[in-house]
Design a protein around this motif. Structure first.
Motif, PDB file in Angstrom:
ATOM      1  N   LEU A  71      -1.609  -0.738  -4.072  1.00 52.97           N
ATOM      2  CA  LEU A  71      -2.743   0.171  -3.949  1.00 52.97           C
ATOM      3  C   LEU A  71      -2.228   1.546  -3.562  1.00 52.97           C
ATOM      4  CD1 LEU A  71      -5.794   0.860  -3.667  1.00 52.97           C
ATOM      5  CD2 LEU A  71      -5.582   0.163  -1.257  1.00 52.97           C
ATOM      6  N   VAL A  72      -2.583   2.547  -4.378  1.00 53.42           N
ATOM      7  CA  VAL A  72      -2.271   3.943  -4.064  1.00 53.42           C
ATOM      8  C   VAL A  72      -3.550   4.623  -3.609  1.00 53.42           C
ATOM      9  CG1 VAL A  72      -1.292   6.107  -4.913  1.00 53.42           C
ATOM     10  CG2 VAL A  72      -0.520   3.930  -5.891  1.00 53.42           C
ATOM     11  N   VAL A  73      -3.497   5.261  -2.450  1.00 53.43           N
ATOM     12  CA  VAL A  73      -4.644   6.010  -1.938  1.00 53.43           C
ATOM     13  C   VAL A  73      -4.254   7.486  -1.885  1.00 53.43           C
ATOM     14  CG1 VAL A  73      -6.294   6.308  -0.072  1.00 53.43           C
ATOM     15  CG2 VAL A  73      -5.354   4.036  -0.549  1.00 53.43           C
ATOM     16  N   GLU A  74      -5.057   8.318  -2.529  1.00 55.41           N
ATOM     17  CA  GLU A  74      -4.750   9.751  -2.634  1.00 55.41           C
ATOM     18  C   GLU A  74      -6.060  10.532  -2.735  1.00 55.41           C
ATOM     19  OE1 GLU A  74      -3.658  13.420  -2.953  1.00 55.41           O
ATOM     20  OE2 GLU A  74      -2.156  11.883  -2.499  1.00 55.41           O
ATOM     21  N   ALA A  75      -6.138  11.650  -2.005  1.00 56.90           N
ATOM     22  CA  ALA A  75      -7.366  12.437  -1.979  1.00 56.90           C
ATOM     23  C   ALA A  75      -7.523  13.337  -3.200  1.00 56.90           C
ATOM     24  CB  ALA A  75      -7.420  13.278  -0.707  1.00 56.90           C
ATOM     25  N   SER A  76      -6.414  13.762  -3.818  1.00 54.19           N
ATOM     26  CA  SER A  76      -6.488  14.690  -4.948  1.00 54.19           C
ATOM     27  C   SER A  76      -6.837  13.952  -6.237  1.00 54.19           C
ATOM     28  CB  SER A  76      -5.150  15.413  -5.121  1.00 54.19           C
ATOM     29  OG  SER A  76      -5.086  16.069  -6.368  1.00 54.19           O
ATOM     30  N   ARG A  77      -7.958  14.335  -6.845  1.00 51.75           N
ATOM     31  CA  ARG A  77      -8.365  13.690  -8.089  1.00 51.75           C
ATOM     32  C   ARG A  77      -7.369  13.964  -9.210  1.00 51.75           C
ATOM     33  NH1 ARG A  77     -13.304  11.473  -7.973  1.00 51.75           N
ATOM     34  NH2 ARG A  77     -14.655  11.974  -6.189  1.00 51.75           N
ATOM     35  N   ARG A  78      -6.831  15.179  -9.262  1.00 51.06           N
ATOM     36  CA  ARG A  78      -5.868  15.485 -10.320  1.00 51.06           C
ATOM     37  C   ARG A  78      -4.603  14.654 -10.145  1.00 51.06           C
ATOM     38  NH1 ARG A  78      -4.400  19.324 -14.355  1.00 51.06           N
ATOM     39  NH2 ARG A  78      -2.696  18.236 -15.408  1.00 51.06           N
ATOM     40  N   ALA A  79      -4.137  14.486  -8.905  1.00 47.47           N
ATOM     41  CA  ALA A  79      -2.956  13.661  -8.677  1.00 47.47           C
ATOM     42  C   ALA A  79      -3.210  12.212  -9.088  1.00 47.47           C
ATOM     43  CB  ALA A  79      -2.534  13.737  -7.216  1.00 47.47           C
ATOM     44  N   VAL A  80      -4.389  11.712  -8.774  1.00 49.21           N
ATOM     45  CA  VAL A  80      -4.723  10.335  -9.162  1.00 49.21           C
ATOM     46  C   VAL A  80      -4.742  10.196 -10.679  1.00 49.21           C
ATOM     47  CG1 VAL A  80      -6.591   8.632  -9.178  1.00 49.21           C
ATOM     48  CG2 VAL A  80      -5.942   9.764  -7.042  1.00 49.21           C
ATOM     49  N   ALA A  81      -5.338  11.167 -11.367  1.00 52.33           N
ATOM     50  CA  ALA A  81      -5.362  11.108 -12.840  1.00 52.33           C
ATOM     51  C   ALA A  81      -3.945  11.146 -13.405  1.00 52.33           C
ATOM     52  CB  ALA A  81      -6.188  12.269 -13.391  1.00 52.33           C
ATOM     53  N   ASP A  82      -3.103  12.027 -12.863  1.00 49.28           N
ATOM     54  CA  ASP A  82      -1.721  12.099 -13.336  1.00 49.28           C
ATOM     55  C   ASP A  82      -0.975  10.811 -13.022  1.00 49.28           C
ATOM     56  OD1 ASP A  82      -2.084  14.656 -14.282  1.00 49.28           O
ATOM     57  OD2 ASP A  82      -1.218  15.648 -12.528  1.00 49.28           O
ATOM     58  N   PHE A  97      -5.309   2.755  -8.264  1.00 46.20           N
ATOM     59  CA  PHE A  97      -5.493   3.977  -7.481  1.00 46.20           C
ATOM     60  C   PHE A  97      -6.882   4.000  -6.863  1.00 46.20           C
ATOM     61  CE2 PHE A  97      -1.925   5.117 -10.057  1.00 46.20           C
ATOM     62  CZ  PHE A  97      -1.240   6.113  -9.373  1.00 46.20           C
ATOM     63  N   ALA A  98      -6.959   4.542  -5.657  1.00 43.69           N
ATOM     64  CA  ALA A  98      -8.241   4.793  -4.998  1.00 43.69           C
ATOM     65  C   ALA A  98      -8.258   6.253  -4.577  1.00 43.69           C
ATOM     66  CB  ALA A  98      -8.422   3.890  -3.788  1.00 43.69           C
ATOM     67  N   THR A  99      -9.322   6.968  -4.920  1.00 39.00           N
ATOM     68  CA  THR A  99      -9.416   8.395  -4.647  1.00 39.00           C
ATOM     69  C   THR A  99     -10.254   8.656  -3.401  1.00 39.00           C
ATOM     70  OG1 THR A  99      -9.357   8.799  -7.034  1.00 39.00           O
ATOM     71  CG2 THR A  99     -10.015  10.632  -5.628  1.00 39.00           C
ATOM     72  N   TRP A 105       0.842  -1.196   0.000  1.00 42.54           N
ATOM     73  CA  TRP A 105       0.000   0.000   0.000  1.00 42.54           C
ATOM     74  C   TRP A 105       0.877   1.246   0.000  1.00 42.54           C
ATOM     75  CZ3 TRP A 105      -4.257  -0.835   4.313  1.00 42.54           C
ATOM     76  CH2 TRP A 105      -5.175  -1.829   3.878  1.00 42.54           C
ATOM     77  N   ASP A 106       0.482   2.226  -0.790  1.00 43.51           N
ATOM     78  CA  ASP A 106       1.138   3.536  -0.825  1.00 43.51           C
ATOM     79  C   ASP A 106       0.072   4.569  -0.470  1.00 43.51           C
ATOM     80  OD1 ASP A 106       2.648   5.791  -1.298  1.00 43.51           O
ATOM     81  OD2 ASP A 106       2.679   5.566  -3.480  1.00 43.51           O
ATOM     82  N   LEU A 107       0.057   5.001   0.796  1.00 45.85           N
ATOM     83  CA  LEU A 107      -0.988   5.884   1.304  1.00 45.85           C
ATOM     84  C   LEU A 107      -0.541   7.339   1.250  1.00 45.85           C
ATOM     85  CD1 LEU A 107      -2.052   3.772   4.430  1.00 45.85           C
ATOM     86  CD2 LEU A 107      -2.773   3.529   2.037  1.00 45.85           C
ATOM     87  N   TYR A 108      -1.487   8.228   0.946  1.00 46.76           N
ATOM     88  CA  TYR A 108      -1.177   9.630   0.633  1.00 46.76           C
ATOM     89  C   TYR A 108      -0.163   9.630  -0.516  1.00 46.76           C
ATOM     90  CZ  TYR A 108      -2.767   9.850   5.531  1.00 46.76           C
ATOM     91  OH  TYR A 108      -3.453   9.683   6.720  1.00 46.76           O
ATOM     92  N   GLY A 109      -0.457   8.834  -1.532  1.00 46.75           N
ATOM     93  CA  GLY A 109       0.533   8.462  -2.536  1.00 46.75           C
ATOM     94  C   GLY A 109       0.787   9.467  -3.628  1.00 46.75           C
ATOM     95  N   GLY A 110       0.020  10.571  -3.710  1.00 45.62           N
ATOM     96  CA  GLY A 110       0.267  11.550  -4.755  1.00 45.62           C
ATOM     97  C   GLY A 110       0.149  10.935  -6.130  1.00 45.62           C
ATOM     98  N   VAL A 111       1.142  11.215  -6.966  1.00 40.68           N
ATOM     99  CA  VAL A 111       1.124  10.683  -8.334  1.00 40.68           C
ATOM    100  C   VAL A 111       1.751   9.297  -8.431  1.00 40.68           C
ATOM    101  CG1 VAL A 111       1.098  12.973  -9.375  1.00 40.68           C
ATOM    102  CG2 VAL A 111       3.292  11.834  -8.939  1.00 40.68           C
TER     103      VAL A 111
END
Length: 413
Positions: A290-301, A314-316, A266-272
């Motif tokens: 699994l990458v968990v990141e709150a920023s939708r733009r960071a997840v898309a990137d 990715f999980a947003t 798991w990579d939490l607060y994972g950014g890009v």
């Protein structure tokens, strides 16, 4: 019955004091008439004339060392003329040698671990390549009432113009910005990416809610390089500001994570997905990250940058909410990497991680107090601190980047 009067407002008063030990936040501790005085622009053991700059009553106040009466051996002349009392609030330690800055930060990290986590832990802050000047690749300036860009004074909205430039910023990044006249009250975001391109955005004053940001130079996508990959991401999305920091942290995370082939990470607060890229190489095509990141733009990137790694998903959303989802209830990671914001991960996230019983937890921290608080929370779940490395990723400031490794304590059955 005797009433205890509140101390008078000391703002503007001056005292001769001997600066005591360094404290978290870029100042030293002194004591006057039973009160704590946090003194900026001083070094431990110095005798200084301190002027109180802020006093809200209670047990402490804040002050600047406006004159040095007996200097410490590690004192140097600040390379920036506005790194002084009443000047720019961005740098805390320009008056200290590079080695002394790192030692001060090491003392702070060790003190926070001792005070908040109950651990006596030796800490050494390691330098990054390039020295203490010309490293900052991402800068935000504010514009004063005359249209001049600058930086805010310490704990103030007052703008300090910097017509001579900023010596900690990468050379050339501010040349066009400082030469111009801008809209009063606006903010300017400047990024120089790994390709050498400078990107400038003018953000409207907060009072003008209808105005939109204006692209002045560059584009809305930057190029960065780290962990053996090229990254394309939003110009003002999160990325380390020191050019060597991303690679350095990715290397330490990779070494300590040691995710098994075919395993789950798991990579939490994972950014890009910087750390996810490293973890994906370790678990291989048969594993899962699994990458968990709150920023939708960071997840898309991140999804675009790591499209060649199908084992990464990715999980947003906020980390605590994502980890509580029913579809993740049965997932048991072998290793968890987390890089939370300055406030730390907190009780809910630490509990959710420990409840999955990973063999290792790698914690990347930009705030030593938050790190120590979360280390104490992990200890409550049977996880012990086994290693710490700290890096001077923000020279001249009080900020420090740390990486901690935690594992189940052998005393826990």
């Amino acid at each position: 019955m005797t009433e205890h009067a509140e101390p008078a407002d000391w703002t503007g008063r001056r005292f001769e004091v001997t600066a005591g030990p360094v404290a978290h936040g870029g100042h030293c501790v002194a004591r006057v008439s039973g009160r704590v005085v946090f003194v900026r622009h001083a070094l431990p053991s110095e005798r200084v004339l301190a002027e109180v700059t802020e006093d809200h009553g209670g047990s402490y106040c804040r002050a600047d060392a406006v004159r040095v009466l007996a200097a410490a051996p590690d004192r140097v002349d600040p390379p920036c003329p506005v790194a002084r009392p009443g000047g720019c609030g961005g740098c805390d330690w320009q008056h200290a040698s590079a080695a002394a800055q790192r030692e001060l930060k090491a003392v702070v990290v060790a003190e926070q671990l001792r005070r908040l986590a109950g651990l006596e832990w030796p800490v050494r802050v390691e330098p990054l390549p390039g020295g203490v000047l010309g490293w900052r690749t991402r800068v935000r300036l504010v514009v004063d009432g005359h249209g001049r860009p600058g930086f805010r004074a310490h704990r103030s909205h007052r703008v300090v113009p910097v017509p001579g430039g900023c010596p900690i910023t990468v050379p050339g990044a501010l040349d066009g910005v400082l030469a111009g006249t801008w809209r009063p009250g606006a903010e300017l975001e400047v990024v120089r990416d790994a390709a050498g391109e400078v990107h400038v955005t003018e953000l409207p004053p907060a009072r003008d809610r209808r105005a939109r940001p204006r692209r002045v130079a560059g584009s809305d996508v930057v190029t960065e390089r780290a962990a053996g990959r090229e990254w394309r991401l939003a110009t003002h999305g999160f990325w380390q500001v020191h050019p060597a920091a991303a690679d350095t942290l990715a290397a330490v995370v990779g070494e300590w994570a040691a995710a098994p082939g075919g395993g789950v990470a798991w990579d939490l607060y994972g950014g890009v997905g910087l750390f996810a890229a490293v973890l994906a190489d370790q678990v291989g095509a048969d594993g899962s990250v699994l990458v968990v990141e709150a920023s939708r733009r960071a997840v898309a990137d991140g999804a675009a940058n790591l499209a060649d790694l199908p084992q990464v998903r990715f999980a947003t959303g906020p980390v605590d909410r994502v980890l509580a989802r029913p579809d993740l209830a049965g997932e048991r990671p072998d290793v968890v990497v987390l890089d939370p914001p300055r406030k730390g991960a907190g009780r809910a996230v630490v509990g959710a991680i420990a409840g999955r019983a990973p063999a290792r937890v790698v914690y990347v921290a930009c705030d030593p107090a938050a790190l120590a608080r979360d280390v104490a929370l992990f200890a409550g779940h049977g996880y012990a601190l086994t290693a710490v490395r700290a890096f001077d990723a923000f020279p001249m400031t009080h900020h420090v980047e740390s990486v901690a490794l935690l594992a189940p304590s052998p005393d826990v059955n």
